[in-house]
Scaffold this active site. Structure first.
Site, PDB file in Angstrom:
ATOM      1  N   GLN A   3       3.068  10.031   1.680  1.00  0.00           N
ATOM      2  CA  GLN A   3       4.365   9.381   1.504  1.00  0.00           C
ATOM      3  C   GLN A   3       5.046   9.801   0.198  1.00  0.00           C
ATOM      4  OE1 GLN A   3       2.712   5.237   2.455  1.00  0.00           O
ATOM      5  NE2 GLN A   3       4.815   5.123   3.223  1.00  0.00           N
TER       6      GLN A   3
ATOM      7  N   HIS B 265      -1.249   7.214   7.931  1.00  0.00           N
ATOM      8  CA  HIS B 265      -0.387   8.179   7.234  1.00  0.00           C
ATOM      9  C   HIS B 265      -1.116   9.486   6.948  1.00  0.00           C
ATOM     10  CE1 HIS B 265       3.313   5.977   6.519  1.00  0.00           C
ATOM     11  NE2 HIS B 265       2.666   4.937   6.043  1.00  0.00           N
TER      12      HIS B 265
ATOM     13  N   CYS C 235       7.278  -0.333   6.565  1.00  0.00           N
ATOM     14  CA  CYS C 235       6.775   0.876   5.900  1.00  0.00           C
ATOM     15  C   CYS C 235       7.821   1.389   4.925  1.00  0.00           C
ATOM     16  CB  CYS C 235       6.467   1.930   6.963  1.00  0.00           C
ATOM     17  SG  CYS C 235       5.814   3.463   6.294  1.00  0.00           S
ATOM     18  N   LEU C 236       7.378   1.757   3.734  1.00  0.00           N
ATOM     19  CA  LEU C 236       8.328   2.290   2.753  1.00  0.00           C
ATOM     20  C   LEU C 236       9.001   3.563   3.248  1.00  0.00           C
ATOM     21  CD1 LEU C 236       6.409   1.864  -0.622  1.00  0.00           C
ATOM     22  CD2 LEU C 236       8.473   0.661   0.096  1.00  0.00           C
TER      23      LEU C 236
ATOM     24  N   GLY D  12       0.838  -1.187   0.000  1.00  0.00           N
ATOM     25  CA  GLY D  12       0.000   0.000   0.000  1.00  0.00           C
ATOM     26  C   GLY D  12       0.876   1.241   0.000  1.00  0.00           C
TER      27      GLY D  12
ATOM     28  N   HIS E 213      -2.995   0.934   8.701  1.00  0.00           N
ATOM     29  CA  HIS E 213      -1.632   1.445   8.524  1.00  0.00           C
ATOM     30  C   HIS E 213      -1.619   2.608   7.527  1.00  0.00           C
ATOM     31  CE1 HIS E 213       2.874   0.876   7.975  1.00  0.00           C
ATOM     32  NE2 HIS E 213       2.544   1.633   6.943  1.00  0.00           N
ATOM     33  N   GLU E 214      -2.273   2.401   6.381  1.00  0.00           N
ATOM     34  CA  GLU E 214      -2.244   3.434   5.339  1.00  0.00           C
ATOM     35  C   GLU E 214      -3.001   4.684   5.784  1.00  0.00           C
ATOM     36  OE1 GLU E 214      -0.196   3.230   3.084  1.00  0.00           O
ATOM     37  OE2 GLU E 214       0.230   1.098   3.267  1.00  0.00           O
TER      38      GLU E 214
END
Ligand code: ZN
Length: 196
Positions: free
Chosen positions: A54, A139, A93-94, A49, A135-136
Site C-alpha cells: 500500500q 494485500h 481500506c486506506l 493496519g 485483510h492486511e
C-alpha cells in the site's frame, strides 16, 4: 521517520504479489527504517493496519494495532484457518477511501510469521484481530477487500453512516470475541471522511 503515500485502487502496485523478506535483510538499517515509516504512515492515516504494497513497497510486511495494544509487525506471514467458520463484517481500506463492504473472513486462524526483528512470531487470532490480519495479508497477494465483498453491501462512507449497512449482518450471540460484526467502527486499514 517519514509518512509514505498510500496507493489507491487502480495503482498496479496493489495487484502484485509481494516478495518475501530475506532473513539477512531484517538487520539492515533500511529495512528497520521502512518498518518505522510503515507504522508512522499507518498512524498518520488513522488506519488500524497497513501493508507494505500500500506504500509502494513490494515486501511481505504488514503492521496493525488491535485496540490500545502495541503495534504488531508481521513479516512473511502465513495464515492457516483453524476452523471452517466464517463471519461477515464490514471493512474499509486506506487504498479504497470512503468505501465500505461486507466481507466473510475466517473466524479463527493461526499466524506463522516473523517479527520485524526476524524472530518467529506464531499466534492464534480470533474474531476482529483475525479479520484485520486476513485483510492486511491479502494485500501481500494483490487482493483487495472489494474482491471478496458482497457487491450489494458496498456503500460510500457518508451513506453508510447515514443509512447504516446496506446488507444486514447476522445476529450474533453475546461473545466479546465476535464483536467485529456489529462494531461501530468497521474500519480495517482506514477510511475517514478526511481521506478523499
Ligand atoms: Zn486494505
Amino acid at each position: 521517520m517519514a509518512v509514505l503515500n498510500v496507493a489507491r485502487m487502480g495503482h498496479p502496485v496493489l495487484r502484485q504479489i509481494a516478495a518475501p523478506v530475506p532473513l539477512d535483510v531484517f538487520r539492515s538499517r533500511a529495512f528497520q527504517q521502512f518498518c518505522d515509516d510503515l507504522l508512522e504512515s499507518m498512524l498518520e492515516h488513522d488506519g488500524t493496519g497497513l501493508a507494505a504494497p500500500q506504500v509502494h513497497e513490494q515486501l511481505r510486511v504488514v503492521v496493525f494495532v488491535i485496540e490500545d495494544g502495541d503495534p504488531m509487525f508481521l513479516v512473511n506471514p502465513v495464515i492457516t484457518p483453524l476452523s471452517d467458520e466464517l463471519r461477515s463484517g464490514y471493512e474499509g481500506c486506506l487504498s479504497i477511501p470512503n468505501l465500505r463492504g461486507k466481507v466473510e473472513r475466517y473466524m479463527h486462524i493461526r499466524v506463522d510469521a516473523r517479527g520485524r526483528d526476524g524472530k518467529p512470531c506464531v499466534f492464534e487470532a480470533h474474531g476482529w484481530p483475525a479479520r484485520v490480519v486476513q485483510h492486511e495479508c491479502d494485500h501481500l497477494d494483490g487482493v483487495l477487500f472489494i474482491d471478496r465483498a458482497d457487491p450489494k453491501s458496498l456503500a460510500f462512507l457518508p451513506e453508510y453512516r447515514r443509512f447504516g449497512p446496506p446488507v444486514a449482518l447476522p445476529k450474533l450471540p453475546d461473545d466479546e470475541d465476535v464483536d467485529d460484526s456489529n462494531s461501530d467502527d468497521p474500519e480495517i486499514d482506514g477510511g475517514d471522511e478526511d481521506e478523499s
